[in-house]
Write a protein that holds these residues in place. Structure first.
Motif, PDB file in Angstrom:
ATOM      1  N   ALA A 419     -17.793   2.980 -47.017  1.00 29.87           N
ATOM      2  CA  ALA A 419     -18.393   4.303 -47.173  1.00 29.87           C
ATOM      3  C   ALA A 419     -19.564   4.516 -46.226  1.00 29.87           C
ATOM      4  N   TYR A 420     -20.088   3.413 -45.661  1.00 32.42           N
ATOM      5  CA  TYR A 420     -21.308   3.538 -44.855  1.00 32.42           C
ATOM      6  C   TYR A 420     -21.089   3.154 -43.388  1.00 32.42           C
ATOM      7  N   HIS A 421     -19.838   3.100 -42.946  1.00 27.94           N
ATOM      8  CA  HIS A 421     -19.561   2.642 -41.577  1.00 27.94           C
ATOM      9  C   HIS A 421     -20.216   3.503 -40.510  1.00 27.94           C
ATOM     10  N   ASN A 422     -20.438   4.764 -40.786  1.00 30.14           N
ATOM     11  CA  ASN A 422     -21.043   5.641 -39.768  1.00 30.14           C
ATOM     12  C   ASN A 422     -22.573   5.596 -39.763  1.00 30.14           C
ATOM     13  N   SER A 423     -23.163   4.838 -40.686  1.00 25.77           N
ATOM     14  CA  SER A 423     -24.634   4.747 -40.739  1.00 25.77           C
ATOM     15  C   SER A 423     -25.137   3.970 -39.520  1.00 25.77           C
ATOM     16  N   HIS A 424     -26.171   4.514 -38.887  1.00 21.08           N
ATOM     17  CA  HIS A 424     -26.623   3.911 -37.627  1.00 21.08           C
ATOM     18  C   HIS A 424     -28.023   4.417 -37.309  1.00 21.08           C
ATOM     19  N   GLN A 425     -28.935   3.505 -36.955  1.00 25.16           N
ATOM     20  CA  GLN A 425     -30.302   3.850 -36.552  1.00 25.16           C
ATOM     21  C   GLN A 425     -30.971   4.799 -37.559  1.00 25.16           C
ATOM     22  N   MET A 426     -31.015   4.366 -38.806  1.00 25.16           N
ATOM     23  CA  MET A 426     -31.646   5.158 -39.867  1.00 25.16           C
ATOM     24  C   MET A 426     -32.842   4.382 -40.423  1.00 25.16           C
ATOM     25  N   ILE A 427     -33.912   5.078 -40.671  1.00 27.28           N
ATOM     26  CA  ILE A 427     -35.136   4.434 -41.151  1.00 27.28           C
ATOM     27  C   ILE A 427     -35.046   4.213 -42.656  1.00 27.28           C
ATOM     28  N   LEU A 428     -35.343   2.999 -43.091  1.00 22.69           N
ATOM     29  CA  LEU A 428     -35.304   2.663 -44.505  1.00 22.69           C
ATOM     30  C   LEU A 428     -36.593   3.133 -45.172  1.00 22.69           C
ATOM     31  N   LYS A 429     -36.467   3.983 -46.169  1.00 22.63           N
ATOM     32  CA  LYS A 429     -37.666   4.504 -46.850  1.00 22.63           C
ATOM     33  C   LYS A 429     -38.007   3.673 -48.095  1.00 22.63           C
ATOM     34  N   THR A 430     -37.024   3.491 -48.994  1.00 28.02           N
ATOM     35  CA  THR A 430     -37.306   2.724 -50.215  1.00 28.02           C
ATOM     36  C   THR A 430     -36.101   1.858 -50.595  1.00 28.02           C
ATOM     37  N   VAL A 431     -36.363   0.829 -51.389  1.00 22.60           N
ATOM     38  CA  VAL A 431     -35.330  -0.002 -52.010  1.00 22.60           C
ATOM     39  C   VAL A 431     -35.655  -0.070 -53.495  1.00 22.60           C
ATOM     40  N   ASN A 432     -34.746   0.460 -54.299  1.00 22.89           N
ATOM     41  CA  ASN A 432     -34.983   0.582 -55.753  1.00 22.89           C
ATOM     42  C   ASN A 432     -36.339   1.233 -56.032  1.00 22.89           C
ATOM     43  N   GLY A 433     -36.651   2.249 -55.244  1.00 20.06           N
ATOM     44  CA  GLY A 433     -37.867   3.041 -55.455  1.00 20.06           C
ATOM     45  C   GLY A 433     -39.128   2.482 -54.828  1.00 20.06           C
ATOM     46  N   LYS A 434     -39.034   1.328 -54.171  1.00 13.46           N
ATOM     47  CA  LYS A 434     -40.233   0.718 -53.580  1.00 13.46           C
ATOM     48  C   LYS A 434     -40.192   0.824 -52.055  1.00 13.46           C
ATOM     49  N   GLU A 435     -41.332   1.225 -51.466  1.00 14.81           N
ATOM     50  CA  GLU A 435     -41.414   1.310 -50.013  1.00 14.81           C
ATOM     51  C   GLU A 435     -41.459  -0.095 -49.410  1.00 14.81           C
ATOM     52  N   ILE A 436     -40.906  -0.224 -48.211  1.00  8.61           N
ATOM     53  CA  ILE A 436     -40.782  -1.519 -47.556  1.00  8.61           C
ATOM     54  C   ILE A 436     -41.627  -1.523 -46.274  1.00  8.61           C
ATOM     55  N   SER A 437     -42.382  -2.615 -46.049  1.00 10.61           N
ATOM     56  CA  SER A 437     -43.226  -2.677 -44.858  1.00 10.61           C
ATOM     57  C   SER A 437     -42.861  -3.821 -43.916  1.00 10.61           C
ATOM     58  N   SER A 438     -41.865  -4.618 -44.254  1.00 11.89           N
ATOM     59  CA  SER A 438     -41.424  -5.706 -43.357  1.00 11.89           C
ATOM     60  C   SER A 438     -40.085  -6.235 -43.835  1.00 11.89           C
ATOM     61  N   LEU A 439     -39.405  -6.981 -42.963  1.00 15.30           N
ATOM     62  CA  LEU A 439     -38.127  -7.575 -43.352  1.00 15.30           C
ATOM     63  C   LEU A 439     -38.323  -8.650 -44.419  1.00 15.30           C
ATOM     64  N   GLU A 440     -39.429  -9.385 -44.338  1.00 17.86           N
ATOM     65  CA  GLU A 440     -39.707 -10.405 -45.354  1.00 17.86           C
ATOM     66  C   GLU A 440     -39.826  -9.758 -46.735  1.00 17.86           C
ATOM     67  N   GLU A 441     -40.511  -8.632 -46.785  1.00 20.51           N
ATOM     68  CA  GLU A 441     -40.684  -7.935 -48.053  1.00 20.51           C
ATOM     69  C   GLU A 441     -39.349  -7.420 -48.568  1.00 20.51           C
ATOM     70  N   LEU A 442     -38.508  -6.943 -47.649  1.00 21.78           N
ATOM     71  CA  LEU A 442     -37.183  -6.454 -48.048  1.00 21.78           C
ATOM     72  C   LEU A 442     -36.351  -7.585 -48.637  1.00 21.78           C
ATOM     73  N   ARG A 443     -36.345  -8.739 -47.991  1.00 23.21           N
ATOM     74  CA  ARG A 443     -35.553  -9.866 -48.497  1.00 23.21           C
ATOM     75  C   ARG A 443     -36.041 -10.327 -49.870  1.00 23.21           C
ATOM     76  N   VAL A 457     -32.557   3.828 -49.861  1.00 21.64           N
ATOM     77  CA  VAL A 457     -32.708   5.252 -49.551  1.00 21.64           C
ATOM     78  C   VAL A 457     -33.229   5.391 -48.125  1.00 21.64           C
ATOM     79  N   MET A 458     -32.525   6.219 -47.331  1.00 18.79           N
ATOM     80  CA  MET A 458     -32.863   6.366 -45.918  1.00 18.79           C
ATOM     81  C   MET A 458     -33.735   7.604 -45.678  1.00 18.79           C
ATOM     82  N   ASN A 459     -34.202   7.749 -44.456  1.00 18.73           N
ATOM     83  CA  ASN A 459     -35.130   8.836 -44.127  1.00 18.73           C
ATOM     84  C   ASN A 459     -34.481  10.213 -44.257  1.00 18.73           C
TER      85      ASN A 459
END
Length: 490
Positions: A419-443, A457-459
């Motif tokens: 369902a998401y194959h066309n997603s490309h170069q999109m800014i990540l805004k939140t994960v489960n409602g929380k904003e992300i400031s680094s890849l370490e935090e995302l993991r 959730v994307m921009n």
């Protein structure tokens, strides 16, 4: 008593002799063995597919012998090196070198050779603070199997700007030549005295080039860091703005437009301060001042210069500022650039490999200009415009808590994320409602989240939702099908 007096005066004479030898500039002769050929094998990272490297490349440059089995080379020649070979003129033996030290902003590096026989017959090049400007010079280089070559150049003037891949504006000498030069570390000496003047780091087809001045090289060789003023300014030339800020008719000055968190000006200057004077030099509305020897120079020279007699290093800089229509005097204690304040890397990589994190076959990265430029010569037209906008205007953190820009770079095509194959170069805004400031935090957030679902959730407002238990399964399928070595590389 006479013996003690004799020893005392002998010691004084010896110290004067030694001091004279060390302080006197040493010319570089035509036959001096100090210019060497450098051949570097480099393996650049791949920003589009960060789990892979690009094909190896060979880079050539000039190396300058500086004593103790060490060479001075352009930093750009050795980024991501895997092997460095050094060869003397008219010699067949090839030596191997390793990186000893590098300054990314100055664009120079020091190589170290472990073979004790290397230094035999080599003559040390010493870089003085003395500068013959304007004047005629010679560019010394060693290429292929030939002897040393010299090409005539003209040293025109001093200016200041960021070097090709640096963040800090540093002084450079503009040169001109009718001969073809490479601009990869050739030694520049004065044509009559043969005193070293600097190292060439850029030369264009129009016959113009740039040289790192000898006093900056000497500063680097002494192991010192370079000061950074910690703010950017804008010209202040329109009358409407000047009237609004309360400037009088005869006032000069520029506007403080950006302050780097954690750097020299942080906590001293404020946005929309008008800088009127620096170190008692009046600053004109375009940001220049009149240097008594070098003419008009950018204001940054008064902060970043390392010329011994007028260096700002380890000194407080006096600044006269107009703030809220009142004149105040401030002092800035200069520090090196705080790399933490760089939000989106745009200059040199400082040997940093691009990071990635794959979740359910979806690749997340932290934005850098290096990623954007991987999209070819027309990259500004090809990349996502919001990423381009962020890269252009939000490279620097506006406050110390501001994090990196995490974005979805691509989706590895699997049946489970179809369902998401066309997603490309999109800014990540939140994960489960929380904003992300680094890849370490995302993991960490994904691994530690107790919810059975992970929602990205994307921009643009779009949502990508996975069951937590299927993320690892899709990653395993992606690694097996597309030969991706690991879920992440950090």
């Amino acid at each position: 008593m006479k013996l003690l007096t004799f020893i005392f005066y002998s010691l004084i004479s010896f110290l004067i002799f030694v001091f004279h030898l060390e302080s006197k500039p040493v010319p570089v002769g035509v036959q001096d063995a100090s210019i060497l050929q450098i051949k570097v094998t480099v393996l650049y990272p791949n920003y589009i597919q960060p789990w892979r490297f690009k094909n190896p490349e060979i880079r050539h440059s000039t190396g300058i012998y500086i004593g103790e089995n060490r060479l001075l080379v352009p930093a750009q020649a050795i980024y991501f090196y895997t092997n460095i070979e050094v060869k003397k003129p008219d010699a067949l033996k090839v030596y191997t070198a390793e990186l000893d030290r590098l300054d990314a902003d100055l664009g120079l590096a020091i190589l170290k050779l472990n073979d004790p026989t290397f230094q035999k017959d080599l003559k040390v090049v010493q870089f003085p603070s003395e500068l013959f400007l304007p004047g005629m010079g010679l560019a010394m280089e060693s290429k292929d199997q030939r002897n040393l070559e010299e090409k005539r150049i003209r040293l025109i003037r001093m200016d200041i700007d960021s070097y090709a891949s640096g963040y800090v504006e540093l002084p450079y000498i503009e040169i001109q030549s009718e001969e073809k030069l490479d601009g990869v570390g050739e030694l520049i000496v004065d044509s009559s005295s043969r005193i070293p003047q600097g190292i060439l780091y850029q030369f264009k087809e129009n016959g113009m080039g740039k040289m790192i001045p000898s006093f900056a090289i000497k500063h680097f060789l002494d192991g010192k860091s370079f000061p950074f003023k910690g703010f950017r300014f804008k010209p202040l030339v329109d009358n409407a703005s000047r009237n609004y800020l309360g400037l009088k008719k005869d006032d000069l000055g520029v506007l403080v437009a950006e302050i780097y968190p954690g750097c020299s000006a942080d906590g001293v200057l404020q946005l929309e301060d008008v800088i009127l004077e620096v170190s008692n030099f009046k600053i004109d509305p375009k940001g220049y001042f009149d240097h008594p020897k070098f003419g008009k120079l950018n204001m940054s020279y008064l902060f970043h210069n390392t010329f011994e007699s007028e260096s700002a290093f380890e000194k407080k800089i006096k600044v006269k500022v107009l703030r809220n229509k009142k004149t105040i005097l401030l002092e800035i204690d200069l520090k090196p650039l705080n790399e933490f304040s760089i939000r989106i890397p745009h200059g040199n990589t400082r040997f940093q490999i691009p990071k990635y994190l794959m979740l359910a076959g979806i690749v997340f990265q932290e934005l850098s200009e290096h990623y954007l430029t991987e999209h070819g010569n027309q990259w500004r037209n090809r990349v996502n415009k919001e990423l381009l906008y962020l890269s252009d205007f939000y490279r620097i953190k506006r406050n110390s808590k501001e994090g990196k820009v995490v974005f979805l770079s691509q989706v590895v095509p699997l049946s489970g994320n179809k369902a998401y194959h066309n997603s490309h170069q999109m800014i990540l805004k939140t994960v489960n409602g929380k904003e992300i400031s680094s890849l370490e935090e995302l993991r960490n957030l994904v691994n530690q989240n107790e919810s059975p679902f992970i929602k990205f959730v994307m921009n643009d407002g779009s949502e990508l939702i996975f069951k937590k238990e299927e993320i690892n399964a899709l990653n395993e399928e992606a690694k097996k099908s597309f030969q991706i070595g690991a879920d992440s590389n950090f």
